[in-house]
Motif scaffolding. Sequence first.
Motif, PDB file in Angstrom:
ATOM      1  N   ASN A   1      -7.157  -0.721  -3.946  1.00  0.00           N
ATOM      2  CA  ASN A   1      -6.981  -2.017  -4.263  1.00  0.00           C
ATOM      3  C   ASN A   1      -7.588  -2.831  -3.388  1.00  0.00           C
ATOM      4  O   ASN A   1      -7.443  -2.925  -1.975  1.00  0.00           O
ATOM      5  CB  ASN A   1      -5.403  -2.422  -4.728  1.00  0.00           C
ATOM      6  CG  ASN A   1      -4.413  -1.884  -3.498  1.00  0.00           C
ATOM      7  OD1 ASN A   1      -4.789  -0.741  -2.981  1.00  0.00           O
ATOM      8  ND2 ASN A   1      -3.826  -3.001  -3.079  1.00  0.00           N
TER       9      ASN A   1
ATOM     10  N   GLU B   1      -7.122   1.140   1.196  1.00  0.00           N
ATOM     11  CA  GLU B   1      -6.750   1.657   0.052  1.00  0.00           C
ATOM     12  C   GLU B   1      -7.766   1.094  -0.952  1.00  0.00           C
ATOM     13  O   GLU B   1      -8.638   0.311  -0.758  1.00  0.00           O
ATOM     14  CB  GLU B   1      -5.469   1.101  -0.407  1.00  0.00           C
ATOM     15  CG  GLU B   1      -4.300   1.529   0.691  1.00  0.00           C
ATOM     16  CD  GLU B   1      -4.092   3.067   0.657  1.00  0.00           C
ATOM     17  OE1 GLU B   1      -4.664   3.911  -0.294  1.00  0.00           O
ATOM     18  OE2 GLU B   1      -3.485   3.741   1.591  1.00  0.00           O
TER      19      GLU B   1
ATOM     20  N   ASP C   1      -4.290   4.298  -7.343  1.00  0.00           N
ATOM     21  CA  ASP C   1      -5.242   5.216  -6.995  1.00  0.00           C
ATOM     22  C   ASP C   1      -4.816   6.591  -7.735  1.00  0.00           C
ATOM     23  O   ASP C   1      -3.682   7.173  -7.605  1.00  0.00           O
ATOM     24  CB  ASP C   1      -4.849   5.424  -5.276  1.00  0.00           C
ATOM     25  CG  ASP C   1      -6.390   6.323  -4.806  1.00  0.00           C
ATOM     26  OD1 ASP C   1      -6.875   7.103  -5.800  1.00  0.00           O
ATOM     27  OD2 ASP C   1      -6.268   6.292  -3.691  1.00  0.00           O
TER      28      ASP C   1
ATOM     29  N   ASP D   1       0.673  -1.154   0.078  1.00  0.00           N
ATOM     30  CA  ASP D   1      -0.208   0.027  -0.013  1.00  0.00           C
ATOM     31  C   ASP D   1       0.716   1.356  -0.116  1.00  0.00           C
ATOM     32  O   ASP D   1       0.444   2.377  -0.552  1.00  0.00           O
ATOM     33  CB  ASP D   1      -1.126  -0.061   1.356  1.00  0.00           C
ATOM     34  CG  ASP D   1      -1.961  -1.207   1.141  1.00  0.00           C
ATOM     35  OD1 ASP D   1      -2.254  -1.539   0.099  1.00  0.00           O
ATOM     36  OD2 ASP D   1      -2.746  -1.398   2.200  1.00  0.00           O
TER      37      ASP D   1
ATOM     38  N   ASN E   1      -1.692  -0.338  -5.685  1.00  0.00           N
ATOM     39  CA  ASN E   1      -2.564   0.683  -5.070  1.00  0.00           C
ATOM     40  C   ASN E   1      -2.448   1.633  -6.212  1.00  0.00           C
ATOM     41  O   ASN E   1      -1.707   2.655  -6.165  1.00  0.00           O
ATOM     42  CB  ASN E   1      -1.829   1.130  -3.875  1.00  0.00           C
ATOM     43  CG  ASN E   1      -2.488   2.298  -3.255  1.00  0.00           C
ATOM     44  OD1 ASN E   1      -3.777   2.491  -3.447  1.00  0.00           O
ATOM     45  ND2 ASN E   1      -2.237   2.834  -2.062  1.00  0.00           N
TER      46      ASN E   1
END
Length: 668
Positions: A567, A565, A466, A445, A464
Amino acid sequence: MRHEFPWLWKQVESKRLLLLLGLTFALIVTFQFVELPYDISSLFSSTKIPISRNSTSLIGDGKNHQDGSNLPPAMAPSFSPKNSSLTDSGGDDEEVEVDQIFDTTRNATSPAISPSTATFPPPGKENATAPASSAEAPAALPGLQPSPVKENATAPAPSAKPPPALPVLNPSPVKENATAPAALPGVQPSPVKENATEPGPSAKPPAALPGLNPSPVKENATMPTPSQVQERNPTKKDGGGASPVVRFVPDVKENLKMPGSGVMSISDMSKQLSLNRVSQKRLAKKPKWVTKPDLELLQAKYEIENAPIDDKDPLLYAPLYRNVSTFKRSYELMEKMLKVYVYKEGDKRIMHNPILRGIYASEGWFMKVMDSNNNRFVTKDPSKAHLFYLPFSSRMLEVTLYVQDSHSHRNLIKFLKDYIDFISVQYPFWNRTSGADHFLAACHDWAPSETRKHFAKSIRALCNSDVKEGFVFGRDTSLPETFVRDPKKPLSNIGGKSASQRPILAFFAGKPDHGYLRPILLSYWGNNKDPDLKIFGKLPRTKGNKNYLQFMKTSKYCICAKGFEVNSPRVVEAIFYDCVPVIISDNFVPPFFEVLDWESFALFIPEKDIPNLKKILMAIPKRRYLQMQMRVKRVQKHFLWHVKPEKYDMFHMILHSVWLNRVFQISV
């Protein structure tokens, strides 16, 4: 004649003098009524105010314009990487990304335009910011080229006084009640937008002005509030009587996220990917010298862009892909020419130490295959390499170096920086491209924040993935998060019941306190609130986790709700067990996004629509569900690990995404 008729000569001279005085007076009168640029006409007119370099506004503040009358337009300044305070310590004229300009139908925004004439503050230090609200903007300098804004730089706050409008340009709309400078002659004021907001993740990108190239906005750029600006201490001011230009170096905070609560839809992500690919300058700078592999990548790019139509391959089901023809040609070229150099140096506890079990297994399995002796993509001659692999494990980095309960990743980041410093001294390859041809695969993460600064130009394969954590479309790629239970048999228990034998509408199970979203999901649908939805907290542990697997195998839809997070391993698990994924995770970039058309086999539900979850699922026609479930089975081969890699499997798809991003960002 002068000696013979002196009186006549004096008369002629007097007439000439009177004529000259008359012409001078006529010119003065003409200047009073003819509209000229301020710096000329104001010399003769007491009714015009000349613009000085220190002026920031020639009108009152927004309180005087509440009646809705048109305000004079203002232009946003641009900054040069060489002359501005927004440069890095290395002095490289870095290119930038435009990951914060999104397309939607919400509030109109006031765009940041980079005109052909721009303003430039004096040189400054790394991460210094543009003039804040308390600083007066410098006057526009004609003939200067715009330049992108630096990474992690903070742009002027909404309350900052804008610089004077530039002549012969149509500037962007200005907020009502905003303080703006007086327009110069030849500038047409644009309509004033009421209650317009700064661009956010949900804002629609403004149309480019004629003859202007909008300046890209750097990822993670934040807009400081006036209070933040006032708290900073200026580090440099202009001398003399000029208005001071305030600079400050913002605090570098780990896990910094972009401002705003906007959600980037899948269609918006696709547009951003296309936008970044159109201008590869936003993704990577040109190498310091050109190599043969660079030219091979350019040839591959040409062949991919001009790939012949081929949608009859029995191994590739066309509706699963954005463009099956370009994917097939790109994959063929990767198999034919790609060579990767793997660095051997580094701490063996962290480098070349893969974890093959658990939720971080993706980075481990990829590392294992890259380190294998029979990998045809690996070369021992770095001069032949198109890509350079940085073989560190983000999980082992955390296990080895993180100090328990310290809440600090600085020593982890320093380790990575030292590693980059070492290979950049030991080899010439990193410095040739600033790391643009180097890549990493990291599933922890913390990987986005740990690699954001020192791997800013590298290709990052991240679990992750994002948007708000600085994911760059066209450069970064989304790494599938997989939960491997048995490394010796990674394909055990694959598959599930047929569509007709799945009585459960939707299923979810997971730690209820893992992030903010799951308590909301459980509050609406947990504890058997609806018999069609099996939404649980953590299920009781059983041998082989049979309860969890059985629910996955017998549910039509599998809920993939984010934890801390964006994912979740549930996305790949759902595909593994033939269950249609329902992804509830705003701003999550799904794996292999460059290639796959995710909306053809998965559902994306905004977090705000959790109360309507059942209504949304029930509204999907049976025919549509059957089609999606069939496509999940067909796309499954891209999400499988094999002890010995197979064509189109997860290893090859990860490597292909890295390859494809490098191909489309190459520039020589």
